[in-house]
Write an enzyme that holds these catalytic residues in place. Structure first.
Site, PDB file in Angstrom:
ATOM      1  N   LYS A  35       0.838  -1.192   0.000  1.00 56.37           N
ATOM      2  CA  LYS A  35       0.000   0.000   0.000  1.00 56.37           C
ATOM      3  C   LYS A  35       0.884   1.257   0.000  1.00 56.37           C
ATOM      4  O   LYS A  35       0.665   2.199  -0.769  1.00 56.37           O
ATOM      5  CB  LYS A  35      -0.834  -0.036   1.287  1.00 56.37           C
ATOM      6  CG  LYS A  35      -2.168   0.610   1.203  1.00 56.37           C
ATOM      7  CD  LYS A  35      -2.917   0.281   2.478  1.00 56.37           C
ATOM      8  CE  LYS A  35      -4.152   1.116   2.602  1.00 56.37           C
ATOM      9  NZ  LYS A  35      -4.816   0.950   3.880  1.00 56.37           N
ATOM     10  N   GLY A 277     -34.950   5.422   0.349  1.00 59.20           N
ATOM     11  CA  GLY A 277     -34.319   4.426  -0.512  1.00 59.20           C
ATOM     12  C   GLY A 277     -34.247   3.076   0.146  1.00 59.20           C
ATOM     13  O   GLY A 277     -35.118   2.719   0.952  1.00 59.20           O
ATOM     14  N   CYS A 284     -19.367   3.577   8.259  1.00 60.26           N
ATOM     15  CA  CYS A 284     -19.482   4.489   9.405  1.00 60.26           C
ATOM     16  C   CYS A 284     -20.810   4.355  10.141  1.00 60.26           C
ATOM     17  O   CYS A 284     -20.824   4.011  11.325  1.00 60.26           O
ATOM     18  CB  CYS A 284     -19.299   5.924   8.935  1.00 60.26           C
ATOM     19  SG  CYS A 284     -17.773   6.128   8.009  1.00 60.26           S
ATOM     20  N   LYS A 344     -22.933   3.587  -1.646  1.00 56.76           N
ATOM     21  CA  LYS A 344     -23.444   4.845  -2.212  1.00 56.76           C
ATOM     22  C   LYS A 344     -22.594   5.166  -3.436  1.00 56.76           C
ATOM     23  O   LYS A 344     -21.557   4.530  -3.640  1.00 56.76           O
ATOM     24  CB  LYS A 344     -23.407   5.962  -1.169  1.00 56.76           C
ATOM     25  CG  LYS A 344     -22.016   6.360  -0.730  1.00 56.76           C
ATOM     26  CD  LYS A 344     -22.110   7.561   0.179  1.00 56.76           C
ATOM     27  CE  LYS A 344     -20.802   8.300   0.236  1.00 56.76           C
ATOM     28  NZ  LYS A 344     -20.874   9.509   1.013  1.00 56.76           N
TER      29      LYS A 344
HETATM   30  C1  UGA Z   1     -20.901   9.483   6.964  1.00 55.71           C
HETATM   31  C2  UGA Z   1     -21.175  10.942   7.393  1.00 55.71           C
HETATM   32  O1  UGA Z   1     -22.073  11.554   6.468  1.00 55.71           O
HETATM   33  C3  UGA Z   1     -19.874  11.739   7.477  1.00 55.71           C
HETATM   34  O2  UGA Z   1     -20.138  13.046   7.965  1.00 55.71           O
HETATM   35  C4  UGA Z   1     -18.910  11.023   8.419  1.00 55.71           C
HETATM   36  O3  UGA Z   1     -17.656  11.683   8.493  1.00 55.71           O
HETATM   37  C5  UGA Z   1     -18.690   9.606   7.922  1.00 55.71           C
HETATM   38  O4  UGA Z   1     -19.956   8.920   7.866  1.00 55.71           O
HETATM   39  C6  UGA Z   1     -17.757   8.912   8.888  1.00 55.71           C
HETATM   40  O5  UGA Z   1     -18.130   8.712  10.040  1.00 55.71           O
HETATM   41  O6  UGA Z   1     -16.583   8.667   8.532  1.00 55.71           O
HETATM   42  P1  UGA Z   1     -20.465   8.252   4.622  1.00 55.71           P
HETATM   43  O7  UGA Z   1     -20.555   6.977   5.402  1.00 55.71           O
HETATM   44  O8  UGA Z   1     -19.343   8.426   3.664  1.00 55.71           O
HETATM   45  O9  UGA Z   1     -20.395   9.505   5.638  1.00 55.71           O
HETATM   46  O10 UGA Z   1     -21.804   8.355   3.772  1.00 55.71           O
HETATM   47  P2  UGA Z   1     -23.128   9.241   3.783  1.00 55.71           P
HETATM   48  O11 UGA Z   1     -23.108  10.148   2.629  1.00 55.71           O
HETATM   49  O12 UGA Z   1     -23.371   9.834   5.092  1.00 55.71           O
HETATM   50  O13 UGA Z   1     -24.224   8.116   3.509  1.00 55.71           O
HETATM   51  C7  UGA Z   1     -24.454   7.066   4.450  1.00 55.71           C
HETATM   52  C8  UGA Z   1     -25.540   6.157   3.966  1.00 55.71           C
HETATM   53  O14 UGA Z   1     -26.800   6.801   4.024  1.00 55.71           O
HETATM   54  C9  UGA Z   1     -25.385   5.672   2.524  1.00 55.71           C
HETATM   55  O15 UGA Z   1     -25.694   4.301   2.448  1.00 55.71           O
HETATM   56  C10 UGA Z   1     -26.393   6.504   1.747  1.00 55.71           C
HETATM   57  O16 UGA Z   1     -26.859   5.857   0.591  1.00 55.71           O
HETATM   58  C11 UGA Z   1     -27.484   6.653   2.788  1.00 55.71           C
HETATM   59  N1  UGA Z   1     -28.339   7.841   2.563  1.00 55.71           N
HETATM   60  C12 UGA Z   1     -27.828   9.084   2.730  1.00 55.71           C
HETATM   61  C13 UGA Z   1     -29.668   7.674   2.185  1.00 55.71           C
HETATM   62  O17 UGA Z   1     -30.155   6.543   2.033  1.00 55.71           O
HETATM   63  N2  UGA Z   1     -30.446   8.788   2.006  1.00 55.71           N
HETATM   64  C14 UGA Z   1     -29.960  10.047   2.176  1.00 55.71           C
HETATM   65  O18 UGA Z   1     -30.747  11.014   2.000  1.00 55.71           O
HETATM   66  C15 UGA Z   1     -28.629  10.208   2.535  1.00 55.71           C
END
Ligand code: UGA
Length: 453
Positions: A35, A277, A284, A344
């Site tokens: 890595k 969804g 996370c 996502k």
């Molecule tokens: C999440 C947080 O948003 C970040 O702020 C945080 O830093 C991160 O976790 C972490 O702890 O490291 P992430 O896991 O990359 O970020 O993804 P998100 O964009 O938050 O989405 C999480 C899940 O929720 C995905 O499966 C997404 O598809 C789902 N989601 C999100 C929905 O189903 N609907 C929405 O409206 C938004």
């Protein structure tokens, strides 16, 4: 400043690259040699928009380097970031083994007064525990005993897929420490971001006007650790909430898209995280909500909301399987196409992806599953061995009786759905993210099934 970042996963790599971009000398450490070699040659080990350009640029500018030699990295750094993983144990508790190993190494090699930054998401109180592990290791392993170090909690809020922008243009920066001196030093380190005074790197959109200040929340260590868990739990709650509302919408004949729009325009609610969804996943939310629920349990609290948020999310995945059964009746022997396997879009991360769960459940019911993802080109371990991987969406759709869109990759908007209809043996689409154009698809003869509409 001279900085060392331990752990080159999503958080570590993005943190290292962005700290180099704001003109620090950063050395990233990992114990996986391949890595480190790959990163040192300017090739990213994760799929994240914009990262490879910044990686190459900062290596070239001599501001970013990579090593497996943790002692060298600790020795030359004033600030040491801990960015290793805290995966869930079987009971939901966070596994702190990697943090413990790193803290022990820090104690062994620390050679002067330094700031240790906990960026990994850790159970409340872990900052003090990390201090203890470092102190004990100094006592056991370090010839120099008189070392003053401070552990500070500086949680990250970056999202996969927009990690660079989230780091350079954050909503806030949280710094948790009992030492004013340490908080001041961390504030100085983040000054270019707090003041938005850095030059925006090429290819990245400036999301906050130059000079506009970013709020800094200065707190005690425990509160900073809680902010991270509470923020992720709240966001997951928002998604589970809207999914529950979507399920009610389906019964009463309302359209969740309009409901989300109408709710989100209320500034107290905000439009983000109101997309219904197939449920939330990733590396996370699942782990952090389980961990917070576990912590609550340690204090005799039954976290009713958190537990319901988890249950609604599990139920949402089952609901999708039920929708497939409602359409196909007998699933056994039927071919089903799945578009998207990452949890996502804009990431290759498949950890806790709802798409995998749904595919495994359908495969267990006897369906023949074919999937396509724009970035994930290897079948994940967690996926049922019988599931087939395809090189494009059309191969996945061929002979299928139903197509499920599981991840809202932009590329799926450009698909030739007339061709897909010809290839499928039955034109049924379940749009698990309410992403496609329902009117268009219905006009072209598809049976379109969304979520909550
Ligand atoms: C999440 C947080 O948003 C970040 O702020 C945080 O830093 C991160 O976790 C972490 O702890 O490291 P992430 O896991 O990359 O970020 O993804 P998100 O964009 O938050 O989405 C999480 C899940 O929720 C995905 O499966 C997404 O598809 C789902 N989601 C999100 C929905 O189903 N609907 C929405 O409206 C938004």
């Amino acid at each position: 400043m001279n900085i060392c970042v331990i752990g080159t996963g999503y958080v570590g790599l993005v943190t290292g690259v962005c700290l180099a971009e704001i003109e620090n000398n950063v050395i990233c450490v990992d114990n996986i040699k391949e890595k480190i070699n790959k990163l040192a040659s300017g090739e990213s080990t994760i799929y994240e928009p914009g990262i490879e350009e910044l990686l190459k640029k900062n290596i070239k500018n001599n501001r970013l380097s990579f090593t497996t030699d943790i002692s060298k990295a600790i020795n030359r750094s004033e600030v040491i970031y801990i960015c290793v993983g805290t995966p869930s144990l079987f009971n939901g508790q966070a596994n702190l083994k990697f943090i413990e190993d790193v803290a022990t190494e820090i104690g062994k090699y620390i050679n002067g007064n330094k700031i240790i930054v906990n960026k990994s998401t850790v159970p409340i109180g872990s900052g003090d525990w990390v201090s203890m592990v470092i102190s004990e290791s100094i006592e056991r392993n370090n010839p120099v005993k008189d070392i003053d170090f401070h552990v500070v909690s500086n949680p990250e809020f970056l999202r996969e897929g927009s990690a660079i922008s989230d780091t350079l243009f954050p909503d806030r920066i949280v710094i948790g420490s009992s030492s004013k001196e340490v908080v001041d030093k961390m504030t100085e380190l983040y000054k270019p971001i707090i003041d938005q005074s850095f030059d925006c790197p090429k290819g990245i959109e400036r999301l906050i006007p130059k000079g506009k200040k970013i709020p800094v929340v200065k707190s005690d260590l425990t509160s900073a650790e809680m902010i991270k868990y509470a923020a992720n739990s709240f966001l997951a709650t928002k998604v589970s909430f809207i999914n529950e509302i979507a399920n009610i919408c389906e019964k009463v004949g309302a359209d969740i898209l309009k409901v989300s729009e109408g709710m989100g325009l209320d500034r107290r609610i905000a439009p983000e995280f109101l997309n219904a969804g197939i449920g939330w996943g990733g590396s996370c939310f699942p782990k952090d909500i389980q961990a917070l629920s576990y912590i609550a349990g340690e204090y005799g609290i039954i976290p009713q909301i958190l537990n319901s948020v988890i249950n609604v999310n599990t139920g949402q995945r089952q609901k999708i399987v039920k929708k497939v059964q409602d359409e196909l009746k007998i699933v056994k022997g039927k071919t089903i196409a799945i578009l998207g396997i990452s949890f996502k879009p804009d990431t290759d991360d498949v950890r806790e992806s709802p798409s995998i769960d749904i595919m495994n459940n359908l495969a267990a019911l006897g369906a023949r599953i074919k999937f396509y993802d724009p970035i994930v080109k290897v079948k994940p371990e967690a996926l049922d061995k019988k599931v087939l991987i395809c090189n494009d969406a059309y191969t996945a759709a061929a002979d299928s009786e139903l197509l499920l869109l599981a991840t809202e990759w932009k590329e799926f908007l450009k698909l030739d759905f007339i061709k897909i209809k010809e290839l499928m043996s039955k034109p049924i689409i379940i749009d698990g993210r309410n992403f496609l154009d329902r009117d268009y698809l219905e006009k072209k003869g598809f049976k379109y099934i969304g979520i909550g509409r």
